[in-house]
Design a protein around this motif. Structure first.
Motif, PDB file in Angstrom:
ATOM      1  N   VAL A  26       0.844  -1.204   0.000  1.00  0.00           N
ATOM      2  CA  VAL A  26       0.000   0.000   0.000  1.00  0.00           C
ATOM      3  C   VAL A  26       0.874   1.248   0.000  1.00  0.00           C
ATOM      4  O   VAL A  26       0.589   2.231  -0.697  1.00  0.00           O
TER       5      VAL A  26
ATOM      6  N   THR B 227     -18.227   7.779   0.664  1.00  0.00           N
ATOM      7  CA  THR B 227     -17.670   6.848   1.641  1.00  0.00           C
ATOM      8  C   THR B 227     -18.581   5.656   1.896  1.00  0.00           C
ATOM      9  O   THR B 227     -18.283   4.833   2.757  1.00  0.00           O
TER      10      THR B 227
ATOM     11  N   TRP C  87     -17.590   1.997  -3.222  1.00  0.00           N
ATOM     12  CA  TRP C  87     -16.595   0.939  -3.055  1.00  0.00           C
ATOM     13  C   TRP C  87     -16.829  -0.166  -4.079  1.00  0.00           C
ATOM     14  O   TRP C  87     -15.890  -0.688  -4.668  1.00  0.00           O
TER      15      TRP C  87
ATOM     16  N   ASN D 170      -5.523   3.459  -4.683  1.00  0.00           N
ATOM     17  CA  ASN D 170      -5.228   4.593  -3.810  1.00  0.00           C
ATOM     18  C   ASN D 170      -6.503   5.359  -3.463  1.00  0.00           C
ATOM     19  O   ASN D 170      -6.706   5.768  -2.311  1.00  0.00           O
TER      20      ASN D 170
ATOM     21  N   TYR E 172      -8.773   3.006  -1.198  1.00  0.00           N
ATOM     22  CA  TYR E 172      -8.220   2.844   0.149  1.00  0.00           C
ATOM     23  C   TYR E 172      -8.532   4.059   1.010  1.00  0.00           C
ATOM     24  O   TYR E 172      -8.844   3.933   2.194  1.00  0.00           O
TER      25      TYR E 172
ATOM     26  N   ALA F 206     -12.308   4.156   1.971  1.00  0.00           N
ATOM     27  CA  ALA F 206     -12.697   3.118   2.938  1.00  0.00           C
ATOM     28  C   ALA F 206     -11.890   3.213   4.226  1.00  0.00           C
ATOM     29  O   ALA F 206     -11.704   2.202   4.916  1.00  0.00           O
ATOM     30  N   ALA F 207     -11.425   4.429   4.555  1.00  0.00           N
ATOM     31  CA  ALA F 207     -10.572   4.588   5.736  1.00  0.00           C
ATOM     32  C   ALA F 207     -11.261   4.131   7.019  1.00  0.00           C
ATOM     33  O   ALA F 207     -10.607   3.689   7.967  1.00  0.00           O
TER      34      ALA F 207
ATOM     35  N   PRO G  85     -11.650  -1.034   7.725  1.00  0.00           N
ATOM     36  CA  PRO G  85     -10.452  -1.840   7.428  1.00  0.00           C
ATOM     37  C   PRO G  85     -10.771  -3.131   6.685  1.00  0.00           C
ATOM     38  O   PRO G  85      -9.961  -3.596   5.881  1.00  0.00           O
TER      39      PRO G  85
ATOM     40  N   GLN H 221     -11.000  -2.259   3.110  1.00  0.00           N
ATOM     41  CA  GLN H 221      -9.657  -1.980   2.600  1.00  0.00           C
ATOM     42  C   GLN H 221      -8.915  -3.277   2.283  1.00  0.00           C
ATOM     43  O   GLN H 221      -8.261  -3.392   1.249  1.00  0.00           O
ATOM     44  N   ARG H 222      -9.020  -4.253   3.169  1.00  0.00           N
ATOM     45  CA  ARG H 222      -8.340  -5.524   2.926  1.00  0.00           C
ATOM     46  C   ARG H 222      -8.892  -6.225   1.689  1.00  0.00           C
ATOM     47  O   ARG H 222      -8.149  -6.814   0.902  1.00  0.00           O
TER      48      ARG H 222
ATOM     49  N   LEU I 134      -7.653  -4.439  -1.380  1.00  0.00           N
ATOM     50  CA  LEU I 134      -6.239  -4.733  -1.573  1.00  0.00           C
ATOM     51  C   LEU I 134      -6.057  -6.119  -2.188  1.00  0.00           C
ATOM     52  O   LEU I 134      -5.212  -6.318  -3.067  1.00  0.00           O
TER      53      LEU I 134
END
Length: 726
Positions: free
Chosen positions: A219, A548, A553, A588, A591, A594-595, A598, A601-602, A605
């Protein structure tokens, strides 16, 4: 005794000196920036008053908006600010000339224009985004008040350009002259430290490593790639020497992205071999991995200068041949011991990845070393960084702002609120400014808090301090504490919105105009309009399809998957560069959005890793086919070529609609392509290096192992704990 006395006499000074330099490298840089910001703001305000510009506040606000820690960023932001302002003013003067007689129709057209500009700001997240923001905001700032006095619109536009130009001039001069922090220096520092960090990353994870640390490092490399492109753009405005190297810098960034992708593919393959307990393949690969460690060990954590890069390139030129020989010997040894075809395929695929990784390291070192020359053939690089944004997300941001301006404008017309124009234009400005932020609602709320503080301080200074002042120096003394507090908050990421709201709207309401009118009722009305519009903007952005939330997403996840479709069907010229940069830019964005989640985010990723692995293998496969000799066994009509095309169609179906049935079909298509390719006889010698089809099989086998990966997001049967650790 004498030595201890000398040490005692030297120690306090050394401690103070060390503490000072530590402070200078951290908080000292922040306070230097605040001092420069204060200097530019006061210089601009003094010149605006001396030149009798109607709104000195506009020039001062420009300083706070365009001022950045690095001078290159100031130049770039200033350029796009003046460009956006001129476009916005031109459009607004034309709209006033056509629709000034009908406020409702004018408001409808203005809301449409602002929506388009906001969509552009969300679509382009670099300095072009700022130009779009200004094109909409400036049009509103001039256009809405001009509905009451359309005859003054053109003159207002001229004054606006002059005020903005003054703020830009003072900001750029102060930034470039007073203790300059250049973007070129930041670029060089990033380039020097990045390779050493990558070498450390490879050596730390080559034997395994923790999955969480591995993912976090990837990341970080993604954000570095995006950030380096922004720095490259800024240095082009600042340093002619860096501008001469712009193509090589873009190429270097792309080659680093290829490096990280290649190493990630190798790492994942080695992890799969370890999980499958393929000890014979791993033992055969061990000499090659040891040689790779020897190549990178001297550079672990070490800055890589241009001269060092030239030395590294010479070393890698020799070590590439050693690596090729090492792979040949290990392959021959494994062939003598192992009869399993799958294990041979695993070795060939891993060996190809290792050799390509060394070749990528060599290319990177050559490009880095070429930066020492003003002109170099490696400058001829026409494939720059290709940012990728979700079109639907950008259109939603534009539609949201247009609806907000239209609704607020109707409220202004119906209520005849004297500060209604401020209410509408400020809501439009805030909505446009926060459109590119990862969490627009949070940023708008922070700006509303900053504006509330600005309203309190502005009213207090306007009516209880300014009447007792005499002269510009005392005015500076009264303004400086507020400017310093706002500037300090603006450089802290957690309070950046509060700081900007305080700076911008304190200037908006408190800095005296050249024809100052003291009207407490009007001032209170203006501040109510400012705070209320920002609060409502924060609520609307947070309620009306906020970026958000899950809908965006999912769109970004789909965009990530569609990068594989682009790798299969896109134009091959420059495809590798655009694929690498666009995939990382999407991750980027996602990520950051989706702060607060988590788990999301995973998952994103994991999708990015999968897309990079499969997409990069497909591009390599297409390049391999493009280089095939003109022989019958490589013809387009051969069964193995048809099988690969069928595999491409199956992969497109899988990534457009990922489910277990499509994964099984894609897996069957890949296996069929492998069998068809292996069954094809080549006229040339069947050595791996001289056999294109054996290399094709290694790419196909890598795609197959990726689809079989139990940790892949394509697998519906992967355990829940694996999903949240991916």
């Amino acid at each position: 005794m004498a030595d201890s006395r000398a040490l005692g006499a030297r120690s306090p000074f050394d401690e103070v000196r060390r503490a000072f330099f530590e402070w200078a490298r951290s908080d000292g840089v922040t306070w230097v920036y605040i001092a420069k910001l204060l200097t530019a703001a006061m210089l601009t305000l003094w010149l605006a008053m001396r030149l009798e510009l109607p709104q000195p506040s506009t020039a001062t606000i420009t300083v706070f908006i365009v001022m950045q820690p690095q001078s290159g960023q100031v130049f770039a932001k200033s350029f796009y600010r003046i460009l956006g302002s001129i476009v916005g003013l031109t459009v607004m003067v034309a709209l006033i000339a056509v629709f000034a007689q009908e406020r409702v129709l004018f408001l409808l057209v203005v809301s449409l224009w602002i929506g388009i500009c906001t969509a552009g700001a969300a679509r382009y997240r670099d300095f072009r985004s700022y130009a779009c923001v200004l094109a909409g905001y400036t049009a509103t700032l001039i256009g809405l008040p001009a509905t009451l006095h359309p005859e003054a619109a053109f003159l207002s536009a001229v004054w606006r350009v002059l005020e903005i130009g003054l703020g830009i001039l003072c900001s750029t001069v102060v930034s470039a002259v007073v203790l300059p922090q250049t973007s070129a220096a930041a670029m060089r520092n990033a380039l020097y430290t990045r390779f050493g960090a990558f070498a450390w990353f490879v050596l730390d994870n080559l034997g395994g490593g923790q999955r969480e640390r591995f993912a976090a490092a990837n990341v970080n490399f993604v954000s570095q790639a995006v950030g380096l492109e922004t720095l490259r753009t800024a240095t082009a405005f600042e340093d002619p020497h860096m501008r001469l190297r712009s193509g090589r810098l873009a190429r270097l960034n792309n080659e680093f992205m290829v490096l990280t992708t290649r190493y990630h593919a190798l790492h994942q393959l080695l992890e799969r071999l370890r999980s499958q307990h393929s000890e014979r393949v791993l033992d055969a690969l061990q000499p090659c991995l040891e040689l790779l460690r020897e190549m990178l060990q001297p550079w672990k954590g070490k800055p890589l200068t241009d001269r060092d890069a030239a030395l590294l390139a010479r070393q890698l030129e020799e070590q590439r041949q050693q690596m090729m020989q090492c792979i040949r010997e290990a392959r021959a040894e494994l062939r003598a011991k192992v009869q399993e075809v799958s294990e041979r395929l695993d070795f060939n695929t891993a060996g190809e990845l290792i050799y390509r990784l060394v070749a990528d390291l060599h290319n990177y070192a050559l490009t880095h070393a070429s930066l020492a020359d003003h002109h170099h053939e490696r400058e001829n690089w026409k494939f720059g960084f290709s940012p990728k944004a979700n079109l639907v997300g950008a259109l939603v941001a534009g539609a949201r702002t247009a609806i907000m301006v239209l609704v607020f404008g109707v409220f202004w017309i119906e209520t005849a609120w004297p500060s209604g124009s401020t209410f509408v234009l400020n809501a439009a400005a805030v909505a446009a400014l926060v459109s590119a932020a990862p969490d627009p609602s949070k940023m708008a709320a922070q700006m509303a808090v900053g504006t509330l503080i600005a309203a309190i301080l502005g009213f207090a200074e306007t009516y209880f301090v300014f009447p007792y002042l005499d002269g510009f120096p005392l005015l500076c003394v009264a303004l400086a504490p507020v400017f310093v507090i706002g500037a300090y908050l603006s450089v802290k990421p957690a309070y950046a919105g509060v700081g900007m709201g305080l700076l911008i709207f304190f200037c908006f309401g408190a800095i005296p105009a050249n024809m100052t009118v003291y009207d407490a009722g009007r001032t209170i009305n203006e501040y109510i309009a400012l705070v209320l519009s920002q609060g409502l903007a924060a609520v609307i952005v947070g309620v009306l399809l906020p970026p958000t939330s899950a809908w965006l997403w999912r769109r970004l996840e789909k965009d990530l998957r569609m990068r594989v479709v682009e790798a299969i069907s896109g134009k091959l010229s420059g495809l590798g560069a655009t694929f690498e940069s666009a995939t990382r830019d999407l991750l980027n964005q996602a990520y950051g959005l989706a702060a607060r989640r988590p788990d999301v985010q995973r998952e994103l990723l994991a999708w990015m890793f999968l897309v990079l692995e499969v997409g990069h293998a497909i591009i390599e496969l297409r390049n391999e086919q493009e280089r095939l000799p003109d022989e019958p066994c490589y013809a387009e009509s051969m069964p193995w070529r048809q099988a690969i095309r069928s595999m491409g169609r199956a992969l497109i179906r899988l990534f457009v609609n990922p489910n277990e049935a499509n994964r099984e079909r894609a897996l069957a298509a890949v296996e069929h392509a492998i069998l068809s390719t292996k069954a094809t006889e080549e006229t040339c010698a069947p050595d791996f290096e001289s056999s294109p089809l054996r290399r094709v099989v290694s790419y196909l086998h890598f795609i197959r192992t990726t689809l079989l990966d139990p940790q892949s997001p394509l697998r519906a049967d992967r355990p829940v704990e694996v999903r949240h650790a991916a």
